[in-house]
Design an enzyme around this catalytic site. Structure first.
Site, PDB file in Angstrom:
ATOM      1  N   CYS A  86      45.972 -34.515  61.041  1.00 59.98           N
ATOM      2  CA  CYS A  86      46.835 -33.586  61.770  1.00 59.98           C
ATOM      3  C   CYS A  86      48.317 -33.964  61.763  1.00 59.98           C
ATOM      4  O   CYS A  86      49.151 -33.088  61.526  1.00 59.98           O
ATOM      5  CB  CYS A  86      46.336 -33.316  63.191  1.00 59.98           C
ATOM      6  SG  CYS A  86      45.203 -34.492  63.865  1.00 59.98           S
ATOM      7  N   ARG A 117      38.080 -44.646  59.234  1.00 61.19           N
ATOM      8  CA  ARG A 117      38.007 -45.056  60.631  1.00 61.19           C
ATOM      9  C   ARG A 117      37.197 -46.326  60.716  1.00 61.19           C
ATOM     10  O   ARG A 117      36.145 -46.441  60.093  1.00 61.19           O
ATOM     11  CB  ARG A 117      37.367 -43.958  61.481  1.00 61.19           C
ATOM     12  CG  ARG A 117      38.211 -42.694  61.434  1.00 61.19           C
ATOM     13  CD  ARG A 117      37.623 -41.566  62.247  1.00 61.19           C
ATOM     14  NE  ARG A 117      38.475 -40.388  62.101  1.00 61.19           N
ATOM     15  CZ  ARG A 117      38.251 -39.220  62.676  1.00 61.19           C
ATOM     16  NH1 ARG A 117      37.196 -39.076  63.451  1.00 61.19           N
ATOM     17  NH2 ARG A 117      39.068 -38.209  62.495  1.00 61.19           N
ATOM     18  N   GLN A 135      37.295 -34.877  55.498  1.00 64.19           N
ATOM     19  CA  GLN A 135      37.163 -33.735  56.396  1.00 64.19           C
ATOM     20  C   GLN A 135      37.603 -32.457  55.695  1.00 64.19           C
ATOM     21  O   GLN A 135      38.560 -32.477  54.931  1.00 64.19           O
ATOM     22  CB  GLN A 135      38.063 -33.931  57.621  1.00 64.19           C
ATOM     23  CG  GLN A 135      37.687 -35.115  58.468  1.00 64.19           C
ATOM     24  CD  GLN A 135      38.643 -35.252  59.643  1.00 64.19           C
ATOM     25  OE1 GLN A 135      39.852 -35.326  59.475  1.00 64.19           O
ATOM     26  NE2 GLN A 135      38.086 -35.271  60.847  1.00 64.19           N
ATOM     27  N   ASP A 145      39.508 -30.132  56.716  1.00 66.02           N
ATOM     28  CA  ASP A 145      40.341 -30.100  57.905  1.00 66.02           C
ATOM     29  C   ASP A 145      41.415 -29.039  57.780  1.00 66.02           C
ATOM     30  O   ASP A 145      42.062 -28.929  56.745  1.00 66.02           O
ATOM     31  CB  ASP A 145      41.007 -31.484  58.033  1.00 66.02           C
ATOM     32  CG  ASP A 145      41.414 -31.794  59.446  1.00 66.02           C
ATOM     33  OD1 ASP A 145      41.119 -30.987  60.343  1.00 66.02           O
ATOM     34  OD2 ASP A 145      42.041 -32.850  59.642  1.00 66.02           O
ATOM     35  N   HIS A 200      44.640 -26.972  60.150  1.00 67.59           N
ATOM     36  CA  HIS A 200      45.393 -26.821  61.390  1.00 67.59           C
ATOM     37  C   HIS A 200      46.068 -25.474  61.356  1.00 67.59           C
ATOM     38  O   HIS A 200      46.719 -25.129  60.380  1.00 67.59           O
ATOM     39  CB  HIS A 200      46.373 -27.981  61.551  1.00 67.59           C
ATOM     40  CG  HIS A 200      45.650 -29.282  61.671  1.00 67.59           C
ATOM     41  ND1 HIS A 200      45.373 -30.069  60.573  1.00 67.59           N
ATOM     42  CD2 HIS A 200      45.054 -29.875  62.734  1.00 67.59           C
ATOM     43  CE1 HIS A 200      44.662 -31.117  60.973  1.00 67.59           C
ATOM     44  NE2 HIS A 200      44.442 -31.018  62.260  1.00 67.59           N
ATOM     45  N   LYS A 248      37.686 -28.524  73.385  1.00 72.02           N
ATOM     46  CA  LYS A 248      37.136 -28.110  72.106  1.00 72.02           C
ATOM     47  C   LYS A 248      35.845 -27.318  72.265  1.00 72.02           C
ATOM     48  O   LYS A 248      35.129 -27.465  73.256  1.00 72.02           O
ATOM     49  CB  LYS A 248      36.899 -29.318  71.199  1.00 72.02           C
ATOM     50  CG  LYS A 248      35.628 -30.093  71.500  1.00 72.02           C
ATOM     51  CD  LYS A 248      35.395 -31.210  70.479  1.00 72.02           C
ATOM     52  CE  LYS A 248      34.164 -32.014  70.869  1.00 72.02           C
ATOM     53  NZ  LYS A 248      34.054 -33.301  70.202  1.00 72.02           N
ATOM     54  N   HIS A 274      43.076 -27.249  65.898  1.00 74.11           N
ATOM     55  CA  HIS A 274      42.448 -28.149  64.923  1.00 74.11           C
ATOM     56  C   HIS A 274      41.056 -27.592  64.651  1.00 74.11           C
ATOM     57  O   HIS A 274      40.367 -27.205  65.578  1.00 74.11           O
ATOM     58  CB  HIS A 274      42.234 -29.551  65.489  1.00 74.11           C
ATOM     59  CG  HIS A 274      43.450 -30.222  66.015  1.00 74.11           C
ATOM     60  ND1 HIS A 274      43.965 -31.355  65.450  1.00 74.11           N
ATOM     61  CD2 HIS A 274      44.249 -29.948  67.075  1.00 74.11           C
ATOM     62  CE1 HIS A 274      45.026 -31.759  66.133  1.00 74.11           C
ATOM     63  NE2 HIS A 274      45.210 -30.915  67.127  1.00 74.11           N
TER      64      HIS A 274
END
Length: 637
Positions: free
Chosen positions: A332, A361, A379, A381, A383, A464, A510
């Site tokens: 992000c 991670r 991911q 991912d 945004h 979320k 997100h």
RNA sequence: GCCCCGUUAGCUCAGUGGUAGAGCACUCGCCUUGUAAGCGAGCGGUCGUCCGUUCAAUCCGGACACGGGGCUCCA
């Protein structure tokens, strides 16, 4: 009603009635009811009844353990999902042979028909009775609490349950809130099984001593136990780590490190197909594709706030050129930099930035688990930057998009979970949180799916919604997450110019659909038990010649399939035909096309489907059309 | 990170205080095949790594790595 009437008197002596619900509270069957009480039966096959059955079973197990191991000190023993456990302090960890002995002793107790008797005691009495049980004594001090850990204390009243044999002698006692079944005869001995042991900290606190936990399972009937054991076998058979090796999809080389996967060619194909389809759908849904680096200076995560909250979860920094660089644990902040790279107009919103972003991670060594919990993963991912007014509509579309896409991959059974603020672990004002939570709630409610509340489960920057999907054998997986974020745009000072010329702050959403591609890969692998539908299977068609001189003919068919976009190959090896079929079957290939003299003479091929059924003498053009259609429809075979 | 358990050939697994075996896979022959394993031979292991104990360690002890089951955790 006669004075002294018990719940059992009203509900009858049927052994499927384990306890009573009196005015909404669970009570033992010998509970003396009063006029006007609302008394209802709680059966073994409803969740609360099952929990009572299992809790009673935990007592029986503890009795058996102390019988065999008199020095064992008691921890706690509650019912859990699928069974129960009890924790013990023992000098030696239990070994499998111990479990067998304990199980045998439990059967004796169950068959002996001991009854459970509830008794209210004073704190002094409890201290006296439990003098030899240090952990129980500790629990007495915590009475009145409501948490699961101390449910054993009996809440407001201190209660003890005695296990009483047929002669009326007390064989064993335990501090417990109850309720329990009236008699061990209510627990079918052939529906109980001890599963495994584990070491745990007393009250789950690592500063406390470690106890040995024994997990058991118990069901209302023999059939229930059998079904559960079959389910476990099925789950083990589908384990993605096992299938990943068998089907040569991926591995975790020691040389690379724990939690870091390499994908082999066949796994790579599946992954590519998954990604390609996702990419195609995201393009159609108006996403812009971006790419960002895997490392960054610490400053970026200081700015985003992640370093404050999650430094422990990140790989340690690399010192270089007078700066600290981190492997990126999330995408992000980088997307925010792209947004902020130039002035933005309201005309550009919603701006949807998408990336297959690989993140790292530092998962603790004990939690890494195959592809579902890895240290490096990618991911899907994105945004979304939008105005406050656009947000409800955007969330609505997003949820529909997510569910639609998941269905295309073969997952069809969903519910939603709304995670709300944890005041201890969050930033931002109450008002912002309330507003964001409300909008998410509205969007989720509009989906006509079950909605479950997860209090305090949100990330630090906003609430979320997550999509929970059930797989082919009924297990639930958290798939997609959608998070609203008012904080990050502020921290990165993101703006857009509104129609009236003022500068406004966009809202950020997100979202990840697969969560991680690796994890989604694992879920699909387990969902399909390795038998991927035609469009995802690494090899969709294998041509199997009856004899060597049929190879060229099949090669021609395969060439046609390939030019129609189907992954097909001929097994031209030196094995005999039945062996080739066996190999293709083990690889779970959707279609085997077999050709021998008869087929060639007829210009045909013979199908053998993955389920073993056959269709002989199919004209080549028809065979190709059937397979191409299945692949294009993303149909399961 | 904590506790318990494990690690022997590419895979699944036997085995022993005196440096090892099977099946499958792989390679090479023979066989020329009709819906889940044709026959034979061969190749292949510093017994996870390191340090100790021992005349001698794959085997006993310790540390580490990796894996499994849990606990805790999962932005």
């Amino acid at each position: 009603m006669e004075p002294g009437t018990t719940a059992a008197d009203l509900l009858g002596g049927d052994r499927s009635v384990l306890v009573a619900r009196v005015n909404g509270e669970l009570k033992d069957l010998d509970y003396v009811v009063h006029a006007g009480d609302d008394v209802a039966p709680v059966l073994a096959d409803e969740p609360e009844g099952l929990a009572v059955l299992r809790h009673s079973c935990a007592h029986v197990m503890a009795q058996a353990v102390q019988d065999l191991f008199p020095q064992a000190k008691l921890g706690i023993g509650p019912p859990v999902k699928d069974g129960f456990y009890y924790d013990f302090m023992v000098s030696q960890p239990f070994v499998p042979e111990d479990l067998t002995r304990i199980e045998k002793k439990m059967l004796e107790i169950l068959k002996s028909g001991q009854s459970f008797h509830r008794r209210i005691v004073t704190e002094d009495e409890a201290h006296r009775e439990l003098a030899g049980e240090p952990f129980k004594i500790e629990l007495i001090g915590k009475k009145g609490g409501n948490s699961d850990e101390i449910m054993e204390t009996g809440g407001a009243d201190l209660t003890v349950y005695d296990n009483v044999d047929r002669k009326g002698a007390v064989c064993w006692s335990d501090l417990c809130r109850g309720p329990h079944v009236p008699n061990t005869k209510y627990i079918p001995p052939n529906a109980v099984k001890l599963m495994r042991t584990a070491a745990v900290y007393w009250l789950s606190d690592e500063r406390n001593p470690q106890l040995q936990r024994i997990y058991g399972t118990a069901w209302p009937s023999k059939e229930g136990l059998k079904a559960y054991l079959t389910f476990l076998e099925e789950a083990a058979r589908r384990d993605h780590r096992k299938l990943g090796a068998e089907l040569d999809l991926f591995s975790f080389p020691d040389e690379i490190g724990s939690g870091l996967a390499v994908f082999h060619p066949k796994g790579g194909i599946i992954r590519n197909v998954m990604e390609d389809y996702s990419r195609q759908r995201h393009i159609a849904a108006g996403y812009d594709f971006v790419n960002t680096p895997h490392v960054t200076k610490a400053a970026l995560y200081e700015k985003s706030g992640h370093l404050d909250w999650y430094a422990d979860g990140m790989y340690p920094p690399m010192d270089m050129d007078n700066a600290q660089y981190y492997l990126k644990p999330m995408n992000c902040p980088m997307h925010n930099l792209i947004y902020g790279a130039r002035g933005r107009s309201y005309r550009e919103l919603p701006l949807r930035l998408f990336e297959f972003g690989t993140v790292y991670r530092y998962e603790k060594s004990g939690v890494v688990q195959g592809l579902t919990r890895a240290r490096g993963f990618t991911q899907d991912d994105a945004h979304i930057y939008c105005t406050r007014e656009q947000m409800p509509g955007e969330l609505d579309n997003l949820l529909t998009f997510v569910l639609d896409l998941l269905k295309d991959y073969g997952l069809t059974d969903f519910y939603l979970e709304l995670s709300t603020r944890d005041p201890e672990k969050s930033i931002g004002t109450d008002e912002e949180w309330e507003q964001a939570t409300e909008i998410l709630y509205e969007a989720a409610k509009a989906q006509d799916l079950d909605l479950v509340l997860d209090e305090g489960g949100a990330a630090f920057y906003g609430p979320k919604v997550s999509v929970q999907a059930k797989d082919a054998i009924g297990r639930t997986w958290q798939m997609s997450t959608i998070q609203v974020d008012f904080q990050m745009p502020q921290r990165f000072d993101l703006e857009y110019q509104a129609a009236d010329g003022t500068r406004e702050r966009p809202i950020m959403i997100h979202r990840a659909l697969f969560g991680s591609i690796e994890r989604f890969f694992a879920v699909l692998l387990e969902h399909y038990a390795g038998a991927f539908p035609a469009w995802l299977a690494p090899v969709t068609v294998v041509g199997i010649p009856v004899a060597d001189h049929h190879v060229d003919y099949l090669q021609d068919v395969v060439t046609q399939l390939k030019s129609a976009g189907v992954r097909a190959e001929v097994d031209a090896g030196s094995d005999r035909m039945p062996k080739k079929i066996r190999n293709a079957q083990k690889q779970k290939v959707p279609y085997m096309l077999i050709a021998g003299d008869d087929d060639i003479a007829a210009g045909a091929v013979s199908f053998r489907y993955r389920d073993g059924t056959q269709k002989n003498g199919v004209p080549v053009a028809e065979a190709i059309a059937e397979i191409v259609e299945a692949v294009e429809q993303r149909r399961q075979v």
